[in-house]
Every structure is written in C-alpha cells, then in structure tokens.
Design an enzyme around this catalytic site. Structure first.
Site, PDB file in Angstrom:
ATOM      1  N   TRP A   1      11.604 -11.129 -18.447  1.00  0.00           N
ATOM      2  CA  TRP A   1      10.720 -11.954 -18.273  1.00  0.00           C
ATOM      3  C   TRP A   1       9.539 -11.764 -19.571  1.00  0.00           C
ATOM      4  O   TRP A   1       9.023 -12.766 -19.843  1.00  0.00           O
ATOM      5  CB  TRP A   1       9.611 -11.492 -16.981  1.00  0.00           C
ATOM      6  CG  TRP A   1       8.480 -12.340 -16.875  1.00  0.00           C
ATOM      7  CD1 TRP A   1       8.591 -13.327 -16.027  1.00  0.00           C
ATOM      8  CD2 TRP A   1       7.191 -11.757 -17.267  1.00  0.00           C
ATOM      9  NE1 TRP A   1       7.177 -13.722 -16.063  1.00  0.00           N
ATOM     10  CE2 TRP A   1       6.398 -12.958 -16.572  1.00  0.00           C
ATOM     11  CE3 TRP A   1       6.623 -10.841 -17.873  1.00  0.00           C
ATOM     12  CZ2 TRP A   1       5.053 -12.953 -16.821  1.00  0.00           C
ATOM     13  CZ3 TRP A   1       5.348 -10.974 -18.367  1.00  0.00           C
ATOM     14  CH2 TRP A   1       4.506 -11.967 -17.646  1.00  0.00           C
ATOM     15  N   HIS A   2       9.534 -10.714 -20.001  1.00  0.00           N
ATOM     16  CA  HIS A   2       8.610 -10.374 -21.218  1.00  0.00           C
ATOM     17  C   HIS A   2       9.128 -11.202 -22.430  1.00  0.00           C
ATOM     18  O   HIS A   2       8.094 -11.502 -23.200  1.00  0.00           O
ATOM     19  CB  HIS A   2       8.451  -9.021 -21.355  1.00  0.00           C
ATOM     20  CG  HIS A   2       7.412  -8.411 -20.466  1.00  0.00           C
ATOM     21  ND1 HIS A   2       7.695  -7.858 -19.198  1.00  0.00           N
ATOM     22  CD2 HIS A   2       6.140  -7.941 -20.611  1.00  0.00           C
ATOM     23  CE1 HIS A   2       6.903  -7.136 -18.722  1.00  0.00           C
ATOM     24  NE2 HIS A   2       5.730  -7.233 -19.311  1.00  0.00           N
ATOM     25  N   GLY A   3      10.390 -11.476 -22.678  1.00  0.00           N
ATOM     26  CA  GLY A   3      10.826 -12.130 -23.718  1.00  0.00           C
ATOM     27  C   GLY A   3      12.153 -12.240 -23.926  1.00  0.00           C
ATOM     28  O   GLY A   3      12.978 -11.543 -23.355  1.00  0.00           O
TER      29      GLY A   3
END
Length: 484
Positions: A325-327
């Site tokens: 989700w963060h990248g």
C-alpha cells in the site's frame, strides 16, 4: 497546497470566517462551503486530478444507493464488486502498473527471454490511496449492512474529500465521520483552542523536527557508500524521527484543523516510539490504516479464530499488503515483511495484547524492564525504516552491511555534522516533551491542565520562537505520505 505553506495560512482563516460568520450556521450551506473549499484545496495540486476524485466519489455514492435499493443479494453483490474493481483498477493503473510491468520483465529476463514492457508516464494523483480507502470502507459497510447509503451527495462528497484529511489521512470511516457531517454544528471555543494548540504542535513536528532531520538523513542516505557505520546508524535514526515528525505532524495539523470546524477526526498516532513491542507499535502508528486492514481484511480472512497457522498467515498477508500500500517498490514489501517477522513471536505466543495501556502510566519514569523493551522495539523499527527509506533493495542491503562493520565504532563523520548537533538537542527536548504528554492525544494537550494562563502562553511563544529560529525554511518540503 501544503499545510506548512503561506497559501494554507491564508486559505484556512478565509474558510474559517466564511464557515462560522457568513453561513448563518446553516448546515447545508456549511457543508457546501466545505466541499467547495476541499475541491479548491485539491485542485491546487493539479486541477486535472480533481476529475478523478469526482468520478471516484460519484461512483461510490451511486453504487451505495444501488446496493441499498437492490432487489436481491445477487444484484447487490454485482454493484458491490463493480465499485471495488473500478476503485482498485484506478489505484492499480496509477500506482502499480509500472511496478508490475518492470517486475514481469525482470522475471522473463532471468529466464532468458527479453521483454520490453509498455510503460506509462503518469503522475500519481496525490491522496489516491487515502480517498480510495474512504470509498471502499463506505461500500463495504453498506454491503455488510452496517450502515445505510447516504442520500445526500454533498454530505457523502464532504466525507470523502474533507480537505484536512484528503491527501494523507487519517483514513476515516463513514460510521464515524458522516454522522458529524449530517449533524448541526455550533462553534465551541475550547474545541477551537485545542485545535489551534494541536496545529501548533504539528507544525513544530514538521518544520523543526522532520524537515531538519531530513537534511541529515538525505545527506547520509544519498552518500551511504562513503559513510562509516556510526554515521549510517545516525542517518537511520534521523530518518526515523523525520518520518514520525512528518506524518504525525501532518495528522496533528489535520485533526486540529478539523476541530476548528467542529469535527473530530480519528486519532492516527499515539506516541508509537514509546512502544514496548512491535504489536504495540502497530496499535500506535498510523492507527487508521492499521484498523482499516484489521476490520476489512484480517477479520474477513478469519482473524485469529482458525488456530496458529491462520493467525500467522493472516498477519503475514496484512503486513505484506501494508507494505505494498505504501508504494510500488520491493523495499516497501520487504519493510512490511520485516514487521511481520518482528511481530510474529508475540502472535505465536499470544502476547501481542500484553501492552495495551500507556507505558509507565501514572509514573514519571518507566521501569528498567520497560526501558529495555522500548529501546529494543525502537531498534527494530529503525532497522526496518532503512528499507522504507532506501531507493532499492541493493542500497538497503549495502547500507546495513556498512553498519555491521568495524567502522561502527568510529566517530560519526559527514557534511554538516557540526550543525546537526542543534537538531540533536532539539530531538532530546522533543522526546522529553512527547514523553511527558504520552497519556494525552498529543503532547501539548496536557497544557489544558495548567491553570496559569501566563505559563501556557509562555510555552506557546517558546514553541513559536523555536519554529521561527530553528525551522527549516530553506525550501518547502512536501509531506512524505503525499506519495502514497
């Protein structure tokens, strides 16, 4: 428009004055003003992506109504999956397409085939992960019959795009925010003062702590090959406080700003670096995302009800997804995997709920055991942040190898090390202040119990002066989580 910019310093008072003095406290007019202000706020980043936000909002609004009026469960399910697929499809195209294309090409290359994937050159819309999750939680809650579909498009659109939380959270729930949007609001002086106090502390975290730590973290990470081990450790610690000051500072400003308009947002941070184990850390770090994953993925997967294997599997899935989700980078996935490994012993031994209360609650100092637990947890967190900060896995591995060398016993040495002593002193003051306020929602909240108005104002002025004299105003640094 950044929270720490002159533009926002002009924008916020204008919206505040219009909201309380020119709407005649008419709820419908107030909500329309909030919506217009939020769209203007978002359009200041890139007006073209405003259409994507509008489309996502309209999609979930109409889908919610269609599910509400569906004649049977099969029809309801079709509308539900239509929204989920389109939302995740947009997120996948904008955020993950190039990552998957490059990864596929690398795999084929390792197998001996040359593949030239079609890459797309697009800008990641700011806040897309956050407002997508707002919409998904709303749709899921309707599908699960937890809430009714909102009939007013204005009310729903404000829920999705309320400007304090629009680009970097917290990730709100319809069950928490929508009732506040639909309820008549009146000005509360003490709520507004508390909001201003939290905004002040958030600005201190961002401008003084995060942006100054960023200078030295960037210097060390960008030149890690030339650094000795002790400097690399210092660089990792600088980044650890940079990301905390940056993200929790944003959350403080967001929550404080919302209070100015009579709205309470979900708490997103609860002094995570004072945690005694990784499980406690994740109950205190990015709380709105952790609880989102728990409620909408972990529990539907079976949660902790299916025995040790299911708990291990589900925990691993959650942390891998959290990293992703963060990248779109393997560094984030490894970061998530590391946190899963760190938390796994407590999951297996069922000790992950041991540290629920605030550390040293009601006491000035922790016990020796608590202190050691906090240091060990902090150390594991710092180690994992190295992957989060690194550009690629190679840099992360070489950075760590540089730490585990004999040069770790050398004196730290890097450009600007003399100037860094100032931020180290400020960090010590910051840690002490956070420690003293750890039983509150944010550090300066405890000033409410100080009866002396003069003393409170002296503290406010000291914080303002520290921002003025020690804030990094060389260049406006965007909040780290804007890229997510």
């Amino acid at each position: 428009m950044l929270f720490n910019s002159i533009n926002f310093a002009i924008f916020l008072p204008i919206v505040f004055i219009l909201y309380w003095f020119f709407t005649k406290r008419n709820l419908k007019i107030q909500n329309k003003l909030l919506l217009i202000s939020s769209y203007f706020f978002y359009a200041c980043w890139d007006w073209r992506f405003l259409f994507l936000l509008l489309f996502s909002t309209l999609l979930d609004y109409l889908t919610g109504l269609k599910m509400q009026t569906s004649e049977n469960q099969k029809q309801k399910k079709r509308w539900f999956w239509l929204s989920v697929i389109i939302n995740l499809g947009f997120l996948g195209i904008f955020k993950y397409y190039n990552f998957f294309a490059e990864s596929f090409a690398d795999i084929m290359s390792n197998l001996g085939w040359t593949v030239s994937p079609l890459m797309i050159n697009i800008i990641l819309p700011v806040g897309i992960s956050f407002y997508t999750f707002h919409g998904l939680s709303y749709i899921i809650d309707i599908y699960k019959n937890r809430i009714k579909a909102e009939k007013s498009f204005i009310n729903y659109a404000v829920f999705v795009s309320f400007f304090p939380l629009l680009v970097a959270g917290p990730i709100e729930r319809a069950t928490h925010l929508l009732p506040q949007i639909k309820k008549q609001r009146s000005f509360d002086y003490f709520q507004a003062i508390d909001g201003l106090r939290q905004i002040l502390w958030g600005l201190f975290k961002k401008i003084v702590i995060a942006d100054n730590c960023a200078i030295y973290a960037n210097e060390i990470f960008n030149n890690y090959a030339d650094m000795n081990g002790s400097s690399l450790i210092l660089g990792a610690i600088f980044f650890t406080f940079q990301i905390y000051g940056d993200f929790s500072g944003y959350s403080d400003i967001a929550l404080g700003t919302a209070r100015l308009f009579g709205i309470e947002l979900l708490q997103n941070f609860a002094f995570p670096y004072f945690s005694r184990d990784i499980a406690e850390f994740w109950r205190r770090w990015h709380i709105s995302l952790s609880s989102w994953f728990k409620d909408y993925i972990y529990i539907p997967l079976g949660g902790s009800k299916g025995g040790d294997w299911m708990r291990i599997r589900n925990t691993l899935i959650i942390f891998i997804i959290s990293g992703f989700w963060h990248g779109a980078n393997w560094t984030f996935i490894v970061w998530g995997f590391l946190n899963a490994l760190f938390i796994m012993p407590s999951i297996i031994m069922k000790t992950n709920r041991n540290n629920i209360k605030t550390v040293a609650e009601g006491r000035l100092l922790p016990t020796i055991k608590e202190f050691i637990q906090m240091i060990l947890t902090f150390g594991l967190t710092v180690f994992a942040w190295i992957f989060f900060r690194s550009e690629n896995l190679g840099q992360a591995v070489n950075y760590i190898l540089g730490i585990f060398s004999l040069s770790v016993f050398d004196i730290p040495k890097f450009d600007g090390i003399e100037n860094s002593k100032t931020i180290i002193v400020l960090l010590i003051i910051f840690i002490i202040t956070e420690w003293r306020g750890r039983e509150n929602k944010y550090a300066l909240e405890r000033l409410k119990i100080i009866k002396s108005k003069t003393l409170r104002w002296i503290i406010y002025i000291l914080v303002l002066l520290s921002i003025y004299f020690y804030g990094n105003f060389g260049e406006t640094v965007e909040f780290i989580y804007f890229q997510f």
